[in-house]
Scaffold this motif. Sequence first.
Motif, short mmCIF file in Angstrom:
data_model
loop_
_atom_site.label_atom_id
_atom_site.label_comp_id
_atom_site.label_asym_id
_atom_site.label_seq_id
_atom_site.Cartn_x
_atom_site.Cartn_y
_atom_site.Cartn_z
N GLY A 183 2.52 -50.76 7.44
CA GLY A 183 2.63 -51.47 6.16
C GLY A 183 1.38 -52.26 5.80
N PHE A 184 0.26 -51.97 6.46
CA PHE A 184 -0.96 -52.68 6.12
C PHE A 184 -2.07 -51.71 5.80
CE2 PHE A 184 -4.93 -54.91 6.81
CZ PHE A 184 -4.72 -56.07 6.08
N PRO A 185 -2.17 -51.27 4.55
CA PRO A 185 -3.24 -50.33 4.21
C PRO A 185 -4.57 -51.05 4.05
CG PRO A 185 -1.81 -50.74 2.31
CD PRO A 185 -1.35 -51.66 3.40
N VAL A 186 -5.57 -50.67 4.87
CA VAL A 186 -6.91 -51.25 4.75
C VAL A 186 -7.54 -50.62 3.51
CG1 VAL A 186 -9.18 -51.38 5.87
CG2 VAL A 186 -7.09 -51.65 7.22
N ARG A 187 -8.10 -51.48 2.65
CA ARG A 187 -8.55 -50.98 1.34
C ARG A 187 -9.72 -50.01 1.41
NH1 ARG A 187 -10.99 -54.29 -1.74
NH2 ARG A 187 -10.91 -56.12 -0.42
N ARG A 188 -10.70 -50.35 2.23
CA ARG A 188 -11.93 -49.55 2.25
C ARG A 188 -12.43 -49.32 3.66
NH1 ARG A 188 -11.17 -48.21 -2.12
NH2 ARG A 188 -12.11 -48.91 -4.07
N CYS A 189 -13.08 -48.14 3.84
CA CYS A 189 -13.70 -47.86 5.12
C CYS A 189 -15.12 -47.37 4.82
CB CYS A 189 -12.89 -46.80 5.86
SG CYS A 189 -13.64 -46.28 7.39
N ILE A 190 -16.12 -48.17 5.23
CA ILE A 190 -17.52 -47.79 4.96
C ILE A 190 -18.07 -47.11 6.21
CG2 ILE A 190 -19.83 -48.64 4.37
CD1 ILE A 190 -18.52 -50.88 2.80
N VAL A 191 -18.65 -45.91 6.01
CA VAL A 191 -19.04 -45.08 7.15
C VAL A 191 -20.56 -44.87 7.18
CG1 VAL A 191 -18.60 -42.91 8.36
CG2 VAL A 191 -16.85 -43.84 6.80
N VAL A 192 -21.17 -45.24 8.30
CA VAL A 192 -22.60 -44.98 8.47
C VAL A 192 -22.77 -43.55 8.97
CG1 VAL A 192 -24.68 -45.59 9.81
CG2 VAL A 192 -23.08 -47.37 9.10
N VAL A 212 -10.57 -44.28 -0.08
CA VAL A 212 -10.72 -45.30 0.97
C VAL A 212 -12.14 -45.23 1.56
CG1 VAL A 212 -9.92 -46.08 3.25
CG2 VAL A 212 -8.26 -45.27 1.56
N ASP A 213 -12.56 -44.03 1.94
CA ASP A 213 -13.85 -43.89 2.63
C ASP A 213 -15.03 -43.91 1.66
OD1 ASP A 213 -12.38 -43.65 4.90
OD2 ASP A 213 -12.63 -41.48 5.12
N LEU A 214 -16.09 -44.56 2.11
CA LEU A 214 -17.32 -44.61 1.32
C LEU A 214 -18.49 -44.47 2.27
CD1 LEU A 214 -16.33 -47.84 -0.66
CD2 LEU A 214 -16.52 -45.56 -1.68
N TRP A 215 -19.52 -43.72 1.86
CA TRP A 215 -20.71 -43.59 2.71
C TRP A 215 -21.60 -44.82 2.56
CZ3 TRP A 215 -20.81 -40.60 6.65
CH2 TRP A 215 -20.29 -39.31 6.62
N LYS A 221 -15.32 -41.73 13.94
CA LYS A 221 -14.61 -41.71 12.66
C LYS A 221 -13.17 -41.25 12.88
CE LYS A 221 -14.28 -41.61 8.04
NZ LYS A 221 -13.02 -40.98 7.75
N MET A 222 -13.01 -40.30 13.80
CA MET A 222 -11.66 -39.81 14.06
C MET A 222 -10.78 -40.95 14.61
SD MET A 222 -10.75 -36.57 16.41
CE MET A 222 -10.67 -37.52 17.91
N THR A 233 -18.72 -45.59 11.87
CA THR A 233 -19.82 -44.62 11.99
C THR A 233 -19.22 -43.24 12.17
OG1 THR A 233 -21.01 -46.35 13.14
CG2 THR A 233 -21.88 -44.16 13.41
N ASP A 234 -19.97 -42.20 11.78
CA ASP A 234 -19.44 -40.85 11.96
C ASP A 234 -19.17 -40.55 13.44
OD1 ASP A 234 -22.16 -40.81 12.52
OD2 ASP A 234 -22.64 -39.04 11.33
N ALA A 235 -20.23 -40.60 14.24
CA ALA A 235 -20.07 -40.27 15.66
C ALA A 235 -21.32 -40.72 16.39
CB ALA A 235 -19.88 -38.77 15.83
N PHE A 236 -21.27 -40.73 17.71
CA PHE A 236 -22.46 -41.06 18.49
C PHE A 236 -22.35 -40.47 19.89
CE2 PHE A 236 -20.79 -44.43 21.33
CZ PHE A 236 -19.59 -44.75 20.69
#
Length: 606
Positions: free
Chosen positions: A146-155, A190-193, A132-133, A119-122
Amino acid sequence: MKGATTNICYNVLDRNVHEKKLGDKVAFYWEGNEPEETTQITYRELLVKVCQFSNVLRKQGIRKGDRVAIYMPMIPELVVAMLSCARLGALHSIVFAGFSAESLCERILDSSCSLLITTDAFYRGEKLVNLKMLADEALEKCREKGFPVRRCIVVKHLGRAELGMGDSPSQSPPVKRSCPDVQISWNQGVDLWWHELVQEAGDECEPEWCDAEDPLFILYTSGSTGKPKGVVHTTGGYMLYVATTFKYVFDFHSEDVFWCTADIGWITGHSYITYGPLANGATSVLFEGIPTYPDVGRLWNIVDKYKVTKFYTAPTAIRLLMKFGDEPVTKHSRASLQVLGTVGEPINPEAWLWYHRVVGSERCSIVDTFWQTETGGHMLTPLPGATPMKPGSATFPFFGVAPAILNESGEELEGEAEGYLVFKQPWPGIMRTVYGNHGRFETTYFKKFPGYYVTGDGCRRDQDGYYWITGRIDDMLNVSGHLLSTAEVESALVEHEAVAEAAVVGHPHPVKGECLYCFVTLCDGHTFSPTLKEELKKQIREKIGPIATPDYIQNAPGLPKTRSGKIMRRVLRKIAQNDHDLGDTSTVADPSVISHLFSHRCLVTQ
Ligand code: PRX
């Protein structure tokens, strides 16, 4: 039936909408941090949102058996995210949004999660959390390792107002408070809304059919070695157990409004906000805020607003509110309340009696539910209206649960007794393994007393057969109902360049139940100062999270150790409490350290 298949998301949503005709029933009343921020979501709407997001996850390549990390505040999308994983047979690993970036990274790596939802912030009360930070920091650490997470979905939660979302009450929660000071950095590729992805997603999604024993989720809990354990729960047994315990322990009726104040980031939220209530077609409150914001009457205000009938909270919240007296409670009606639950730590009789007398106006049953992340659902608990209560006792086992009390030699004690609490036979909701380390599962729970599941708690049975939990008997601490291991806090301390050695013990605290009292031995050339104490606290917050912030840090030029070098925590606990009745200290290598520590005790909370 062998070979039969199921899906928990189907059972808690599709079945309720299509077979039980509960589509228009409210699944959740969402109450934001600000009292004016509210929304509600019906079973039908929840099903649509889950189908859309399941399609999103599928499109992102998530398949049965994959692990998805979730790091979110208490917003409806958190429930949608976890149920969407369940719909696809992917394992959700929810990390409490109060944990640090480091803790998130450690958990992502341990179960190699390929996607993160955040999530962005709360706001938590007055405090702004730029989630998000923290998520970015965690992902950066994962990349470094050495472990890149493929995607980060952000609300987009705090930024919802900008989207023009929230006009229709059943769409998205309205969030009034804008956050001009929150800077969201964006990692292209990486990031997607979240809101962009669901816009394009279809609202039907065939569930992935699962075996009863297929894993459902991973939830990390502190382990006595310091490394958190990924507790794995499976589909069928967990579903049955949370549905049944919810129904009987809260005496569920279809017109109830249920409210569990826990965060979904803990097992209580998994079992009694999401899965248990939804499996029963219940209406629940989902609360983003805290009990003291904007004032200390917030909980009772919410109880009256939604006419909550069954309420479930932790002793630490009760003790916190007790401090403000009866008036903030009694000025609210609370006439709807019928059952009051507690969970997470032993409840002292004084808090129990206040809960019963003031909150419940002496008309409500109290259910003191003893259980663990590992047990999936309630183990020892009264049944409301049926079990005569004793303040401070979790009373008797739930149906099918077989407790026993063992002595140090592993013998079962009969009648009035005190010793180790164990369970003699499995129950449907028992965890099945520690993720990636089945050996650790066996050693932790089954090695000390072969043939029994060992809880790690001490317990007393009185002459009437009532069970009384006496607290942890291993190196675990229970701070405000959250388990921490002494080892994880100690390792966070010794990572500071000034600290050579650290020993952490639990210390009684009027609100938290237990707080952390730390003894630190400094490296040569460093001096103990208020600045250093602040740095150490910061270090712990960054390594673990704010819940682990110590109340006391004492300079310990020497620590009491046995001749073989083992730190004597039993002695340190006594020193912290200024209790000179130390018992046998003949094994202490250098007794002079004890008198030094006594004379330099911390007298006030720092
Ligand atoms: O020590 C017991 C305490 O909390 C521990 C489990 O913590 P966790 O896995 O984080 O799950 C907490 C929520 C289920 C237990 O080993 N505990 C939990 N409930 C009670 C309790 N101690 C006394 N009375 C309870 N009702």
